[in-house]
Design a protein around this motif. Sequence first.
Motif, PDB file in Angstrom:
ATOM      1  N   UNK A   1     -12.146 -15.428  10.901  1.00 49.15           N
ATOM      2  CA  UNK A   1     -10.600 -15.693  11.383  1.00 49.15           C
ATOM      3  C   UNK A   1      -9.589 -16.343  10.249  1.00 49.15           C
ATOM      4  N   UNK A   2     -10.107 -17.268   9.501  1.00 49.26           N
ATOM      5  CA  UNK A   2      -9.440 -17.787   8.651  1.00 49.26           C
ATOM      6  C   UNK A   2      -8.942 -16.800   7.303  1.00 49.26           C
ATOM      7  N   UNK A   3     -10.173 -15.989   6.963  1.00 40.98           N
ATOM      8  CA  UNK A   3      -9.867 -14.888   5.951  1.00 40.98           C
ATOM      9  C   UNK A   3      -8.723 -13.913   6.548  1.00 40.98           C
ATOM     10  N   UNK A   4      -8.929 -13.592   7.648  1.00 37.58           N
ATOM     11  CA  UNK A   4      -8.030 -12.636   8.110  1.00 37.58           C
ATOM     12  C   UNK A   4      -6.352 -13.217   8.256  1.00 37.58           C
ATOM     13  N   UNK A   5      -6.450 -14.324   8.791  1.00 38.07           N
ATOM     14  CA  UNK A   5      -5.023 -15.112   8.907  1.00 38.07           C
ATOM     15  C   UNK A   5      -4.440 -15.353   7.410  1.00 38.07           C
ATOM     16  N   UNK A   6      -5.278 -15.657   6.380  1.00 37.38           N
ATOM     17  CA  UNK A   6      -4.815 -15.778   5.233  1.00 37.38           C
ATOM     18  C   UNK A   6      -4.445 -14.348   4.327  1.00 37.38           C
ATOM     19  N   UNK A   7      -5.191 -13.378   4.643  1.00 39.26           N
ATOM     20  CA  UNK A   7      -4.566 -12.284   4.096  1.00 39.26           C
ATOM     21  C   UNK A   7      -3.388 -11.576   4.739  1.00 39.26           C
ATOM     22  N   UNK A   8      -3.217 -11.638   6.060  1.00 42.00           N
ATOM     23  CA  UNK A   8      -2.044 -11.434   6.711  1.00 42.00           C
ATOM     24  C   UNK A   8      -0.843 -12.240   6.148  1.00 42.00           C
ATOM     25  N   UNK A   9      -0.900 -13.383   5.807  1.00 39.59           N
ATOM     26  CA  UNK A   9       0.174 -14.315   5.289  1.00 39.59           C
ATOM     27  C   UNK A   9       0.334 -13.627   3.947  1.00 39.59           C
ATOM     28  N   UNK A  10      -0.608 -13.195   3.139  1.00 35.93           N
ATOM     29  CA  UNK A  10      -0.518 -12.598   1.830  1.00 35.93           C
ATOM     30  C   UNK A  10       0.280 -11.179   1.889  1.00 35.93           C
ATOM     31  N   UNK A  11       0.158 -10.455   3.011  1.00 35.97           N
ATOM     32  CA  UNK A  11       0.700  -9.328   3.146  1.00 35.97           C
ATOM     33  C   UNK A  11       2.180  -9.858   3.358  1.00 35.97           C
ATOM     34  N   UNK A  12       2.501 -10.658   4.185  1.00 36.57           N
ATOM     35  CA  UNK A  12       3.857 -10.823   4.488  1.00 36.57           C
ATOM     36  C   UNK A  12       4.563 -11.491   3.394  1.00 36.57           C
ATOM     37  N   UNK A  13       3.883 -12.180   2.470  1.00 38.19           N
ATOM     38  CA  UNK A  13       4.635 -12.674   1.218  1.00 38.19           C
ATOM     39  C   UNK A  13       4.736 -11.524   0.222  1.00 38.19           C
ATOM     40  N   UNK A  14       3.547 -10.549   0.015  1.00 35.45           N
ATOM     41  CA  UNK A  14       3.834  -9.448  -1.050  1.00 35.45           C
ATOM     42  C   UNK A  14       4.949  -8.354  -0.579  1.00 35.45           C
ATOM     43  N   UNK A  15       5.220  -8.238   0.707  1.00 35.65           N
ATOM     44  CA  UNK A  15       6.247  -7.211   1.069  1.00 35.65           C
ATOM     45  C   UNK A  15       7.595  -8.077   0.853  1.00 35.65           C
ATOM     46  N   UNK A  16       7.619  -9.401   0.990  1.00 37.97           N
ATOM     47  CA  UNK A  16       8.832 -10.295   0.730  1.00 37.97           C
ATOM     48  C   UNK A  16       9.103 -10.143  -0.618  1.00 37.97           C
ATOM     49  N   UNK A  17       7.800 -10.333  -1.360  1.00 39.23           N
ATOM     50  CA  UNK A  17       8.385 -10.278  -2.980  1.00 39.23           C
ATOM     51  C   UNK A  17       8.906  -9.166  -3.305  1.00 39.23           C
ATOM     52  N   UNK A  18       8.072  -8.043  -2.980  1.00 38.78           N
ATOM     53  CA  UNK A  18       8.708  -6.508  -3.197  1.00 38.78           C
ATOM     54  C   UNK A  18      10.177  -6.417  -2.881  1.00 38.78           C
ATOM     55  N   UNK A  19      10.453  -6.529  -1.709  1.00 37.63           N
ATOM     56  CA  UNK A  19      11.907  -6.556  -1.274  1.00 37.63           C
ATOM     57  C   UNK A  19      12.886  -7.239  -2.017  1.00 37.63           C
ATOM     58  N   UNK A  20      12.508  -8.400  -2.481  1.00 40.09           N
ATOM     59  CA  UNK A  20      13.357  -9.161  -3.183  1.00 40.09           C
ATOM     60  C   UNK A  20      13.448  -8.827  -4.589  1.00 40.09           C
ATOM     61  N   UNK A  21      12.577  -8.317  -5.287  1.00 43.17           N
ATOM     62  CA  UNK A  21      12.753  -7.792  -6.421  1.00 43.17           C
ATOM     63  C   UNK A  21      13.278  -6.183  -6.404  1.00 43.17           C
ATOM     64  N   UNK A  22      12.729  -5.414  -5.437  1.00 43.68           N
ATOM     65  CA  UNK A  22      13.264  -4.036  -5.636  1.00 43.68           C
ATOM     66  C   UNK A  22      14.234  -3.862  -4.525  1.00 43.68           C
ATOM     67  N   UNK A  23      15.090  -2.953  -4.533  1.00 43.57           N
ATOM     68  CA  UNK A  23      15.965  -2.408  -3.738  1.00 43.57           C
ATOM     69  C   UNK A  23      15.362  -1.517  -2.526  1.00 43.57           C
ATOM     70  N   UNK A  24      14.255  -2.183  -1.682  1.00 44.01           N
ATOM     71  CA  UNK A  24      13.656  -1.632  -0.834  1.00 44.01           C
ATOM     72  C   UNK A  24      13.455  -2.626   0.377  1.00 44.01           C
ATOM     73  N   UNK A  25      13.696  -2.229   1.534  1.00 47.52           N
ATOM     74  CA  UNK A  25      13.638  -3.110   2.539  1.00 47.52           C
ATOM     75  C   UNK A  25      12.229  -3.568   2.886  1.00 47.52           C
ATOM     76  N   UNK A  26      12.213  -5.112   3.310  1.00 50.78           N
ATOM     77  CA  UNK A  26      10.899  -5.527   3.723  1.00 50.78           C
ATOM     78  C   UNK A  26       9.962  -4.826   4.613  1.00 50.78           C
ATOM     79  N   UNK A  27      10.689  -4.089   5.663  1.00 50.69           N
ATOM     80  CA  UNK A  27       9.645  -3.168   6.515  1.00 50.69           C
ATOM     81  C   UNK A  27       9.268  -2.101   5.863  1.00 50.69           C
ATOM     82  N   UNK A  28      10.098  -1.315   4.731  1.00 45.03           N
ATOM     83  CA  UNK A  28       9.435  -0.296   3.943  1.00 45.03           C
ATOM     84  C   UNK A  28       8.337  -0.717   3.146  1.00 45.03           C
TER      85      UNK A  28
END
Length: 197
Positions: free
Chosen positions: A31-58
């Motif tokens: 459970x801890x691994x899965x919650x941590x990796x989901x947080x990582x996914x959220x952070x990764x999507x935000x990082x990409x959308x902040x640097x590239x002209x791509x929406x968080x959703x995409x």
Amino acid sequence: MITISIKSNFPDVAKSLDLLPEQLGNKAMASALNKTIKQGRTQMARGISQEYNLSYKAANGRLRITSAKGTGRQLMLRAALDAPGRHGMNLIEFVLRGAKGTKKAGTAGHVGFRIKRGGPIKFIRGARAAFIGNKGRTLFRRVGKERLPIEPVTTIDVPAMFNAARINSVVRQTMLAKFAGVFAHEASFFLERWKPR
């Protein structure tokens, strides 16, 4: 791919499993691994959308998680975050709408796009150079001077963005830093449920 596993990344946390009943410890760890990796996914999507002209959703839609399992025969105390390989993202994702880009699907001869946020606006010009089709979902260009053949215009995709060191390393380090605290919370939760009533 970013992988976090108990054996490789958290030997000190793994020792604490000896203090818990086996099944309970495995459930808490998964459970801890899965919650941590989901947080990582959220952070990764935000990082990409902040640097590239791509929406968080995409960005988020192109990231994949391999979940850890901690029950019965499905014991796998490892989780992974990845962006599966593609042949390139269609440039339509980065086309600017309105005055600086193109007005609507089917408009040809003036297609403006921006790959990185704050980066320069670039154009595909020419009456037969590029056009938007497929109900606004795809940018095409003509191959040669004739009407056909045509080909989609592609550019950098999320896997390359995912592997950009300045994004990848920050996400990885954040997940590693947060995991021990997430595990302590999950272990406490499962212990409370396990206590005889």
